[in-house]
Design an enzyme around this catalytic site. Structure first.
Site, mmCIF file in Angstrom:
data_model
loop_
_atom_site.group_PDB
_atom_site.id
_atom_site.type_symbol
_atom_site.label_atom_id
_atom_site.label_comp_id
_atom_site.label_asym_id
_atom_site.label_seq_id
_atom_site.Cartn_x
_atom_site.Cartn_y
_atom_site.Cartn_z
ATOM 1 N N LYS A 88 -39.595 -76.778 99.778
ATOM 2 C CA LYS A 88 -38.131 -76.784 99.774
ATOM 3 C C LYS A 88 -37.665 -77.363 98.464
ATOM 4 O O LYS A 88 -38.121 -78.426 98.034
ATOM 5 C CB LYS A 88 -37.625 -77.665 100.946
ATOM 6 C CG LYS A 88 -36.131 -77.760 101.035
ATOM 7 C CD LYS A 88 -35.564 -76.718 101.980
ATOM 8 C CE LYS A 88 -34.077 -76.504 101.803
ATOM 9 N NZ LYS A 88 -33.702 -75.563 100.726
ATOM 10 N N LYS A 112 -38.543 -86.975 97.187
ATOM 11 C CA LYS A 112 -37.139 -86.996 97.622
ATOM 12 C C LYS A 112 -37.027 -86.450 99.049
ATOM 13 O O LYS A 112 -36.376 -87.046 99.905
ATOM 14 C CB LYS A 112 -36.325 -86.118 96.669
ATOM 15 C CG LYS A 112 -34.853 -86.064 96.996
ATOM 16 C CD LYS A 112 -34.132 -85.014 96.166
ATOM 17 C CE LYS A 112 -34.433 -85.184 94.692
ATOM 18 N NZ LYS A 112 -33.492 -84.457 93.833
ATOM 19 N N LYS A 124 -39.840 -75.992 93.658
ATOM 20 C CA LYS A 124 -38.689 -75.737 92.781
ATOM 21 C C LYS A 124 -38.925 -74.413 92.079
ATOM 22 O O LYS A 124 -40.065 -73.976 91.926
ATOM 23 C CB LYS A 124 -38.561 -76.853 91.740
ATOM 24 C CG LYS A 124 -37.193 -76.963 91.100
ATOM 25 C CD LYS A 124 -36.220 -77.775 91.927
ATOM 26 C CE LYS A 124 -34.830 -77.762 91.341
ATOM 27 N NZ LYS A 124 -33.929 -78.687 92.036
ATOM 28 N N GLY A 163 -29.799 -73.884 95.716
ATOM 29 C CA GLY A 163 -29.211 -73.853 94.373
ATOM 30 C C GLY A 163 -29.619 -75.050 93.531
ATOM 31 O O GLY A 163 -30.278 -75.974 93.998
ATOM 32 N N ASP A 164 -29.252 -75.003 92.274
ATOM 33 C CA ASP A 164 -29.421 -76.114 91.328
ATOM 34 C C ASP A 164 -28.552 -75.728 90.130
ATOM 35 O O ASP A 164 -27.636 -74.884 90.263
ATOM 36 C CB ASP A 164 -30.900 -76.300 90.945
ATOM 37 C CG ASP A 164 -31.151 -77.595 90.157
ATOM 38 O OD1 ASP A 164 -31.097 -78.680 90.755
ATOM 39 O OD2 ASP A 164 -31.395 -77.540 88.932
ATOM 40 N N THR A 207 -24.399 -83.365 97.834
ATOM 41 C CA THR A 207 -25.095 -84.200 96.844
ATOM 42 C C THR A 207 -24.143 -85.260 96.285
ATOM 43 O O THR A 207 -24.485 -86.435 96.176
ATOM 44 C CB THR A 207 -25.691 -83.334 95.718
ATOM 45 O OG1 THR A 207 -26.412 -82.259 96.310
ATOM 46 C CG2 THR A 207 -26.626 -84.139 94.835
ATOM 47 N N ASN A 238 -21.411 -78.838 90.410
ATOM 48 C CA ASN A 238 -21.360 -79.090 91.846
ATOM 49 C C ASN A 238 -21.498 -80.584 92.178
ATOM 50 O O ASN A 238 -20.693 -81.140 92.923
ATOM 51 C CB ASN A 238 -22.462 -78.278 92.541
ATOM 52 C CG ASN A 238 -22.568 -78.612 94.011
ATOM 53 O OD1 ASN A 238 -23.428 -79.385 94.426
ATOM 54 N ND2 ASN A 238 -21.670 -78.071 94.810
ATOM 55 N N SER A 375 -29.232 -79.500 103.243
ATOM 56 C CA SER A 375 -29.974 -78.235 103.340
ATOM 57 C C SER A 375 -30.897 -78.273 104.557
ATOM 58 O O SER A 375 -31.041 -77.284 105.282
ATOM 59 C CB SER A 375 -30.811 -77.999 102.078
ATOM 60 O OG SER A 375 -30.041 -77.380 101.076
HETATM 61 P P1 NDP Z 1 -24.175 -77.228 87.904
HETATM 62 O O1 NDP Z 1 -24.747 -76.063 87.200
HETATM 63 O O2 NDP Z 1 -23.209 -76.990 89.003
HETATM 64 O O3 NDP Z 1 -23.476 -78.213 86.849
HETATM 65 C C1 NDP Z 1 -24.139 -78.782 85.769
HETATM 66 C C2 NDP Z 1 -23.090 -79.482 84.943
HETATM 67 O O4 NDP Z 1 -23.710 -80.267 83.944
HETATM 68 C C3 NDP Z 1 -22.165 -78.508 84.212
HETATM 69 O O5 NDP Z 1 -20.883 -79.073 84.187
HETATM 70 C C4 NDP Z 1 -22.775 -78.462 82.802
HETATM 71 O O6 NDP Z 1 -21.861 -78.100 81.789
HETATM 72 C C5 NDP Z 1 -23.144 -79.928 82.668
HETATM 73 N N1 NDP Z 1 -24.120 -80.186 81.598
HETATM 74 C C6 NDP Z 1 -25.269 -79.547 81.330
HETATM 75 N N2 NDP Z 1 -25.897 -80.136 80.294
HETATM 76 C C7 NDP Z 1 -25.099 -81.174 79.921
HETATM 77 C C8 NDP Z 1 -25.199 -82.178 78.927
HETATM 78 N N3 NDP Z 1 -26.243 -82.235 78.122
HETATM 79 N N4 NDP Z 1 -24.209 -83.094 78.849
HETATM 80 C C9 NDP Z 1 -23.160 -83.063 79.682
HETATM 81 N N5 NDP Z 1 -22.995 -82.128 80.640
HETATM 82 C C10 NDP Z 1 -23.978 -81.198 80.743
HETATM 83 O O7 NDP Z 1 -25.423 -78.088 88.419
HETATM 84 P P2 NDP Z 1 -25.464 -79.168 89.584
HETATM 85 O O8 NDP Z 1 -24.219 -79.953 89.588
HETATM 86 O O9 NDP Z 1 -25.912 -78.485 90.809
HETATM 87 O O10 NDP Z 1 -26.698 -80.076 89.112
HETATM 88 C C11 NDP Z 1 -26.548 -81.177 88.224
HETATM 89 C C12 NDP Z 1 -27.763 -82.086 88.317
HETATM 90 O O11 NDP Z 1 -27.921 -82.546 89.670
HETATM 91 C C13 NDP Z 1 -29.101 -81.429 87.959
HETATM 92 O O12 NDP Z 1 -29.952 -82.404 87.388
HETATM 93 C C14 NDP Z 1 -29.651 -81.023 89.324
HETATM 94 O O13 NDP Z 1 -31.065 -80.870 89.302
HETATM 95 C C15 NDP Z 1 -29.219 -82.220 90.154
HETATM 96 N N6 NDP Z 1 -29.164 -82.018 91.594
HETATM 97 C C16 NDP Z 1 -28.396 -81.028 92.123
HETATM 98 C C17 NDP Z 1 -28.330 -80.863 93.489
HETATM 99 C C18 NDP Z 1 -27.417 -79.870 94.128
HETATM 100 O O14 NDP Z 1 -27.297 -79.896 95.361
HETATM 101 N N7 NDP Z 1 -26.731 -79.016 93.380
HETATM 102 C C19 NDP Z 1 -29.152 -81.692 94.398
HETATM 103 C C20 NDP Z 1 -29.847 -82.773 93.721
HETATM 104 C C21 NDP Z 1 -29.863 -82.893 92.373
HETATM 105 P P3 NDP Z 1 -21.629 -76.565 81.324
HETATM 106 O O15 NDP Z 1 -20.609 -76.036 82.262
HETATM 107 O O16 NDP Z 1 -21.182 -76.705 79.931
HETATM 108 O O17 NDP Z 1 -22.961 -75.890 81.448
#
Ligand code: NDP
Length: 443
Positions: A88, A112, A124, A163-164, A207, A238, A375
């Protein structure tokens, strides 16, 4: 020593996989006291088995863009460990995706998922496809081609992706549609689905909300609370958006957010609805915020967000986004807590500095487990063929996050590292997986 030997083996085997080695070393470095107490784990060579994925799938994704040009991307699914349940973990679409990144994420996911208390193994996947600037039809064609290969490797009892980064509601919808068409089954091989077709209420928020529940529990344990404090949240995807939404509800004022282009600062408190409209509806840039809120300011360097004076920092964007120099700035500016919404956002040097300075530190493995926890609840509802209310899911999420905090804090103390939740979460996650692996023999 056993753990040093395992690290040397990994370095020798995959010297170029720097993200995977970083994640693996962090966990392995926490485990010496466990091997002292449990010599049987070394005898069973659990670490050699845990650090090698059960299966790695790498495949090509050919698709045709809107100009009729053929494009080919590379994709992966790393099925890391299924000792406690089906593999997962999410799918990431980003040009930065490579085998090392997917292995680091899959490895972290094992521990996790164990911490959630739900029966989920770790995996993943993803691709170096960049959804930015692509039309909906291009994204759909890519997702269909991606699933045309992935479908044969996944299933509700085998491997359940979600998703991620770069994979949100739109992508999950296209992926699910193709999976259903090929298999002729409306079965639950994906989570993060739309509520209309088997998704869970509260998954989208999980999250970010979970991160705030964890943070709240951590602060409470130290006699502190969120109300009246200020926070900066990196990212505006997200995780960041729903962290900001829950922060506001709990009285924590979010004064800065970012995307990969830069950050916004609004001392009046960021208006989350504007961020949602820009990022979720228009798929635009965070810089547009200042046209709606002229009192706010925009700066081009996303990393500058760590210079904003705040009480709490919530890195919610990507790996290694907060380095030692950023941690120094935060400490100099009086930060009291750093809690990770993203996976591995703090570099090892930054982590060390934060802990040495007594900053309350919530590692992602524990603090961002709310997404995969819900999830897991989505899988439960699918199996029961029932839909729980938002309130029911949210209250289970809160309970799970409070349990994760309590468990990681207790295990850290039991193993002589009071207050070090990195050690606590690594050991607590490991112990559960170790027990399952020992019971199942050498497989
Ligand atoms: P999204 O794609 O929804 O959002 C990612 C965000 O981060 C976007 O706003 C993106 O900007 C921004 N970003 C990317 N690189 C940088 C940077 N170097 N500096 C500042 N902002 C940046 O992803 P998620 O919100 O789903 O995921 C974010 C993190 O959380 C990841 O590490 C993911 O692995 C982790 N995570 C997510 C989960 C989930 O349920 N979604 C669960 C657990 C962990 P831009 O729009 O410019 O690309």
């Amino acid at each position: 020593m056993y753990t040093e030997k395992i690290k040397a083996d990994l370095l020798k085997k995959d010297p170029d996989q720097k993200e995977f080695l970083q994640a693996a070393f962090e966990i392995i470095d926490s485990l010496d006291p466990v091997f002292k107490r449990h010599p049987e784990y070394e005898k069973a060579d659990l670490l050699s088995r845990l650090t090698e994925p059960e299966r790695v799938i790498m495949f090509r994704v050919p698709w045709v863009d809107d100009n009729g040009k053929v494009r080919v991307n590379r994709a992966y699914r790393v099925e890391f460990n299924s000792a406690i349940g089906p593999f997962k973990g999410g799918l990431r679409f980003s040009p930065s995706v490579n085998l090392s990144v997917i292995k680091f994420l899959g490895f972290e996911q094992i521990f996790k998922n164990a911490l959630t208390g739900l029966p989920m193994g770790g995996g993943k996947g993803g691709s170096d496809f960049d959804p930015h600037g692509k039309s909906d039809m291009e994204v759909m064609r890519f997702c269909q081609s991606f699933m045309s290969e992935l479908y044969r490797h996944i299933g509700p009892f085998t491997d359940v992706p979600a998703g991620d980064i770069g994979v949100g509601a739109r992508e999950i919808g296209y992926l699910f549609g193709q999976y259903k068409k090929i298999t002729n089954e409306h079965s639950w091989a994906l989570t993060g689905k739309g509520v209309a077709y088997g998704g869970s209420l509260g998954r989208k928020e999980a999250t970010g909300y979970g991160l705030l529940y964890f943070l709240q529990a951590m602060l409470k344990d130290h006699g502190l609370d969120l109300a009246g404090k200020s926070a900066v949240i990196s990212g505006s995807g997200n995780v960041a958006i729903y962290a900001a939404q829950k922060a506001k509800e709990l009285g924590l004022k979010v004064i800065a957010m970012s995307d990969s282009g830069g950050y916004i600062k609004d001392e009046n408190g960021i208006d989350v609805e504007t961020v949602k409209m820009i990022k979720e509806v228009k798929r635009g840039r965070i810089s547009e915020y200042v046209t709606h809120h002229p009192e706010a300011e925009y700066q081009k360097d996303p990393r500058g967000i760590w210079q904003v004076v705040c009480d709490i920092a919530l890195p919610c964007a990507t790996q290694n986004e907060l380095a030692e120099a950023d941690a120094k700035e935060l400490i100099a500016n009086g930060v009291i807590a750093v809690c990770e919404g993203a996976n591995m956002p703090c570099t090892p040097d930054a982590q060390r500095l934060l802990l040495e300075n007594g900053i309350l530190y919530g590692p992602g493995k524990a603090a961002n487990a709310g997404g995969v926890a819900v999830s897991g609840l989505e899988m439960s509802q699918n199996s029961l063929r029932l839909c729980w209310t938002f309130e029911e899911v949210d209250s289970r999420l809160k309970e799970i996050m409070e349990n994760i905090y309590a468990t990681t804090a207790k295990v850290a103390k039991d193993y002589g590292h009071k207050g070090d939740l990195i050690v606590g979460s690594n050991i607590a996650g490991f112990l559960k997986v170790a027990e399952a692996m020992m019971a199942q023999g050498i497989v």
